[in-house]
Design a protein around this motif. Structure first.
Motif, PDB file in Angstrom:
ATOM      1  N   GLU A 243       2.996   4.011  11.017  1.00  0.00           N
ATOM      2  CA  GLU A 243       4.489   4.195  11.702  1.00  0.00           C
ATOM      3  C   GLU A 243       5.495   4.436  10.828  1.00  0.00           C
ATOM      4  O   GLU A 243       5.463   4.497   9.627  1.00  0.00           O
ATOM      5  CB  GLU A 243       4.723   3.087  12.811  1.00  0.00           C
ATOM      6  N   ASP A 244       6.754   4.440  11.374  1.00  0.00           N
ATOM      7  CA  ASP A 244       8.061   4.681  10.400  1.00  0.00           C
ATOM      8  C   ASP A 244       8.378   3.756   9.378  1.00  0.00           C
ATOM      9  O   ASP A 244       8.082   2.637   9.291  1.00  0.00           O
ATOM     10  CB  ASP A 244       9.401   5.018  11.308  1.00  0.00           C
ATOM     11  N   ARG A 245       8.681   4.235   8.186  1.00  0.00           N
ATOM     12  CA  ARG A 245       9.174   3.270   6.957  1.00  0.00           C
ATOM     13  C   ARG A 245       8.330   2.501   6.496  1.00  0.00           C
ATOM     14  O   ARG A 245       8.382   1.476   6.274  1.00  0.00           O
ATOM     15  CB  ARG A 245      10.566   2.656   7.691  1.00  0.00           C
ATOM     16  N   VAL A 246       6.900   2.983   6.511  1.00  0.00           N
ATOM     17  CA  VAL A 246       6.044   2.201   5.895  1.00  0.00           C
ATOM     18  C   VAL A 246       5.447   2.673   4.536  1.00  0.00           C
ATOM     19  O   VAL A 246       5.898   3.825   3.945  1.00  0.00           O
ATOM     20  CB  VAL A 246       4.449   2.315   6.681  1.00  0.00           C
ATOM     21  N   THR A 247       5.461   1.458   3.573  1.00  0.00           N
ATOM     22  CA  THR A 247       5.133   1.771   2.164  1.00  0.00           C
ATOM     23  C   THR A 247       3.815   1.540   1.735  1.00  0.00           C
ATOM     24  O   THR A 247       3.426   0.368   2.185  1.00  0.00           O
ATOM     25  CB  THR A 247       6.102   1.109   1.188  1.00  0.00           C
ATOM     26  N   ILE A 248       2.849   2.341   1.242  1.00  0.00           N
ATOM     27  CA  ILE A 248       1.711   1.890   0.980  1.00  0.00           C
ATOM     28  C   ILE A 248       1.386   2.114  -0.632  1.00  0.00           C
ATOM     29  O   ILE A 248       1.513   3.260  -1.115  1.00  0.00           O
ATOM     30  CB  ILE A 248       0.507   2.955   1.744  1.00  0.00           C
ATOM     31  N   TYR A 249       1.104   1.253  -1.369  1.00  0.00           N
ATOM     32  CA  TYR A 249       1.230   1.089  -2.747  1.00  0.00           C
ATOM     33  C   TYR A 249      -0.278   1.541  -3.513  1.00  0.00           C
ATOM     34  O   TYR A 249      -1.169   1.668  -2.558  1.00  0.00           O
ATOM     35  CB  TYR A 249       1.288  -0.284  -3.470  1.00  0.00           C
ATOM     36  N   SER A 250      -0.359   1.820  -4.489  1.00  0.00           N
ATOM     37  CA  SER A 250      -1.489   2.326  -5.209  1.00  0.00           C
ATOM     38  C   SER A 250      -2.912   1.955  -4.732  1.00  0.00           C
ATOM     39  O   SER A 250      -2.988   0.756  -4.961  1.00  0.00           O
ATOM     40  CB  SER A 250      -1.296   2.600  -6.648  1.00  0.00           C
ATOM     41  N   ASP A 263       7.960  -0.320   9.204  1.00  0.00           N
ATOM     42  CA  ASP A 263       8.488  -1.217   8.099  1.00  0.00           C
ATOM     43  C   ASP A 263       7.397  -2.125   7.704  1.00  0.00           C
ATOM     44  O   ASP A 263       7.787  -3.141   6.835  1.00  0.00           O
ATOM     45  CB  ASP A 263       9.679  -2.101   8.796  1.00  0.00           C
ATOM     46  N   ALA A 264       6.159  -2.016   7.719  1.00  0.00           N
ATOM     47  CA  ALA A 264       5.353  -2.754   7.132  1.00  0.00           C
ATOM     48  C   ALA A 264       5.053  -2.001   5.557  1.00  0.00           C
ATOM     49  O   ALA A 264       5.452  -1.204   5.133  1.00  0.00           O
ATOM     50  CB  ALA A 264       3.833  -2.479   7.794  1.00  0.00           C
ATOM     51  N   ILE A 265       4.737  -3.210   4.566  1.00  0.00           N
ATOM     52  CA  ILE A 265       4.285  -2.944   3.349  1.00  0.00           C
ATOM     53  C   ILE A 265       2.912  -3.250   2.931  1.00  0.00           C
ATOM     54  O   ILE A 265       2.303  -4.502   3.274  1.00  0.00           O
ATOM     55  CB  ILE A 265       5.342  -3.606   2.306  1.00  0.00           C
ATOM     56  N   SER A 280       5.013  -6.313   8.507  1.00  0.00           N
ATOM     57  CA  SER A 280       4.172  -7.070   7.794  1.00  0.00           C
ATOM     58  C   SER A 280       3.913  -6.620   6.370  1.00  0.00           C
ATOM     59  O   SER A 280       4.397  -5.812   5.731  1.00  0.00           O
ATOM     60  CB  SER A 280       2.764  -6.918   8.537  1.00  0.00           C
ATOM     61  N   ARG A 281       3.559  -7.787   5.342  1.00  0.00           N
ATOM     62  CA  ARG A 281       3.577  -7.595   3.955  1.00  0.00           C
ATOM     63  C   ARG A 281       1.871  -8.116   3.899  1.00  0.00           C
ATOM     64  O   ARG A 281       1.425  -9.134   3.936  1.00  0.00           O
ATOM     65  CB  ARG A 281       4.263  -8.535   3.138  1.00  0.00           C
ATOM     66  N   ILE A 282       0.988  -7.076   3.374  1.00  0.00           N
ATOM     67  CA  ILE A 282      -0.220  -7.102   3.098  1.00  0.00           C
ATOM     68  C   ILE A 282      -0.634  -7.031   1.655  1.00  0.00           C
ATOM     69  O   ILE A 282      -0.406  -5.995   1.439  1.00  0.00           O
ATOM     70  CB  ILE A 282      -1.260  -6.112   4.063  1.00  0.00           C
TER      71      ILE A 282
END
Length: 298
Positions: A243-250, A263-265, A280-282
């Motif tokens: 969904e919108d404004r999600v950031t998924i790190y390496s 808005d989850a990370i 959420s912050r996973i």
């Protein structure tokens, strides 16, 4: 057996009709799509969407309309030809598909301004998310994700139009050049950003919202599917919804038809196979410091 006999024997074997060849090429008498021509098509789209960046020479604004028209005419001619080859490749006979190819070509041409608009949202997102980027021009010139998104955005439009083969070839061209693997069937919203990009995989039925950022090594994939349940029509939703404004790190891996709420990370090196609520912050578990003495315990 002499060298000449070996040579002639294998020429004969490889030139014979083969059931595998018949299955792979439905209309053996028709021409197949050309990688070289598709590369030129992508190049023309790049020049039309980002005028002045990828042209062989800079064109004064007063003459830009003329040069744009020349490029558009060339694009129409070779794209129509390649679409016709692709349609014949799919239908399995040598019927006349020139009328359909021309209509589909003009439909794609009519979508070019929208493709340009959305690509500039991607460029803006990349620039805004990377403090190492000094100018918008630098992003367009240098960043591999821009190259990958040009290929994806045009391939996705061709896919939506029902054109076979060409969309996958176009995205695989970008895959080989950038290391970013985006299936043309994936749905990606505006202001999409990939930082670095190497090793990113986005599967066919992935749905990505607006203002989403991925980092290198991210996989948006499917869980393992048994051979007798595999569908080749792309209708089985098997990849994540972001969904919108999600950031998924390496190096994080997200598998299956799960939903990552807005808005989850998702932190780095995380394996996710369940849906995640908005905001959420996973994160992965903290590393433990385990000391060894003289190699004990190893």
């Amino acid at each position: 057996m002499t060298d000449q006999e070996i040579f002639q024997k294998n020429v004969t074997l490889l030139s014979q009709d083969n059931p595998i060849d018949t299955e792979a090429i439905p209309c053996a008498t028709s021409s197949l799509p050309s990688i070289e021509m598709l590369s030129e098509i992508v190049g023309l789209v790049k020049e039309l969407v980002f005028p002045g960046y990828f042209d062989q020479r800079q064109v004064q604004e007063a003459m830009r309309g003329y040069h744009t028209g020349v490029k558009m005419e060339r694009l129409c001619n070779i794209l129509s030809e390649q679409i016709e080859f692709a349609l014949r490749f799919q239908v399995g006979d040598c019927a006349d598909t020139s009328g359909s190819a021309h209509a589909l070509t003009m439909q794609f041409i009519d979508r070019l301004p929208e493709i340009k608009r959305v690509l500039y949202t991607d460029v803006r997102a990349i620039y805004d998310n990377d403090p190492a980027a000094h100018t918008i021009s630098e992003v367009i010139f240098c960043y591999p994700v821009v190259q990958a998104m040009i290929h994806y955005r045009m391939a996705h439009e061709l896919q939506l139009m029902g054109i076979p083969v060409l969309p996958r070839i176009i995205t695989e061209m970008a895959h080989s050049e950038t290391g970013i693997d985006i299936h043309p069937g994936a749905s990606i919203g505006e202001y999409f950003s990939i930082d670095h990009g190497t090793g990113v995989v986005i599967g066919e039925t992935t749905v990505i919202g607006h203002h989403v950022t991925l980092y290198q090594g991210v996989t948006l994939g499917a869980r393992s599917i048994q051979g007798d349940t595999i569908h080749h029509d792309g209708e089985l939703p098997r990849h994540p919804i972001i969904e919108d404004r999600v950031t998924i790190y390496s190096n994080s891996t997200l598998l299956g038809r799960i939903t990552i709420g807005h808005d989850a990370i998702i932190g780095g090196n995380v394996w996710v196979t369940h849906s995640v609520a908005p905001y959420s912050r996973i994160l992965q578990s903290k590393a433990q410091d385990v000391s060894f003495t003289d190699g004990a315990g190893i």
